[in-house]
Design an enzyme around this catalytic site. Sequence first.
Site, short mmCIF file in Angstrom:
data_model
loop_
_atom_site.label_atom_id
_atom_site.label_comp_id
_atom_site.label_asym_id
_atom_site.label_seq_id
_atom_site.Cartn_x
_atom_site.Cartn_y
_atom_site.Cartn_z
N LEU A 141 0.23 1.61 -22.82
CA LEU A 141 -1.16 1.27 -22.52
C LEU A 141 -2.05 2.12 -23.44
O LEU A 141 -1.68 3.24 -23.80
CB LEU A 141 -1.51 1.58 -21.06
CG LEU A 141 -0.85 0.75 -19.97
CD1 LEU A 141 -1.26 1.28 -18.59
CD2 LEU A 141 -1.19 -0.72 -20.08
N ASP A 142 -3.22 1.57 -23.79
CA ASP A 142 -4.20 2.36 -24.53
C ASP A 142 -4.57 3.60 -23.71
O ASP A 142 -4.55 3.57 -22.47
CB ASP A 142 -5.46 1.55 -24.79
CG ASP A 142 -5.22 0.36 -25.70
OD1 ASP A 142 -4.27 0.42 -26.49
OD2 ASP A 142 -5.98 -0.63 -25.59
N THR A 143 -4.94 4.67 -24.39
CA THR A 143 -5.30 5.91 -23.70
C THR A 143 -6.40 5.69 -22.67
O THR A 143 -6.36 6.24 -21.57
CB THR A 143 -5.74 6.97 -24.72
OG1 THR A 143 -4.63 7.28 -25.58
CG2 THR A 143 -6.20 8.25 -24.03
N ARG A 244 -9.25 -6.55 -24.50
CA ARG A 244 -10.51 -5.97 -24.96
C ARG A 244 -11.15 -6.85 -26.03
O ARG A 244 -12.35 -7.16 -25.98
CB ARG A 244 -10.28 -4.56 -25.48
CG ARG A 244 -9.75 -3.60 -24.41
CD ARG A 244 -9.17 -2.33 -25.00
NE ARG A 244 -10.18 -1.55 -25.71
CZ ARG A 244 -9.91 -0.46 -26.42
NH1 ARG A 244 -8.64 -0.05 -26.53
NH2 ARG A 244 -10.86 0.20 -27.02
#
Length: 316
Positions: A141-143, A244
């Site tokens: 997952l993205d930070t 996103r």
Amino acid sequence: MKILKVKCLAPTRLDNYLTQQFPALTPGRLNKALRENKIKLNGKKQPLSTRVMAGDEIKLFILDEVLDADRRVEGPAWKNARGPAQVVYDCPQIVIVNKPAGLAVDGPEDDTLLNRTLLYLNQQGEYKENDLYTPALCHRLDTGTSGLVIVAKTPEAEELFLAAIKNRDVKKTYLCVTFGRPTPPDGTLGGYLLKDADRGIVKIVEEKQPGAKEVETRYETIAVSGRLALLKVQLITGRTHQIRAHMASIGCPILGDSKYGNNTANRELKLKYQALCAWELTMPRFNQPDFEFLSGKTFRAPKPWYYSQVLDGTLK
């Protein structure tokens, strides 16, 4: 917050002075802290090249764990994680953990999701420093995104789940808040995703291009509040920054997203990370005897804080 009263015989660069006081403050950490307004010299943000003198006051809005990182415990990085991972599900094959927004899944820092998971497994007596196999991430997952991540405990589980996720057999459902209400309220988004490696972003294009990969995202509006919409989103494909970029492409970026979003709204509503949570994972049918018990199971993370705030109109 730490307050330092400068004590030096001659004017010294701000970055050099801070590094002398806290060796863990690498140039990268200092630049990041400055960008995030976490370093104040005499009450103001100043370049790191500014000369400080005796009597100056420096305020650091940096966690003690970061400042004291040079006092780390000797040994593997997971021993210095801030604490064990939050576990949603645990079995002999895998552990599913809930990642908070702002925590990297892995990387150079000691405090990562993987290291927190290894610390948890060590505390459970399931993993130790010199084991032949180290539990591994099955996806990322993205930070800035929160939610569920699968960590394999065995080589067999790692191979199986890497393949299942690559083949889109594991169903992933997200919760998010968008700045803007999508029209129609429920729909499926298509197109192609094109990476811009130099800028570290992706974009959605309508026509097939060299290097572009097909993407598909389904969304459903759960509730609206003022300018905002609370959505349930299902990834059909799973590309970099897909949700996103896809939501931004229809004029409804994820709230809190600094890359693809509305930064004016993000500052106004004081969101540091994107309001995006990997909320639900549904397993496929497994034929392997050691994994049959997982077939068809669904796992959910706790609903993120913004879920209830959109429902009751607090966040709008």
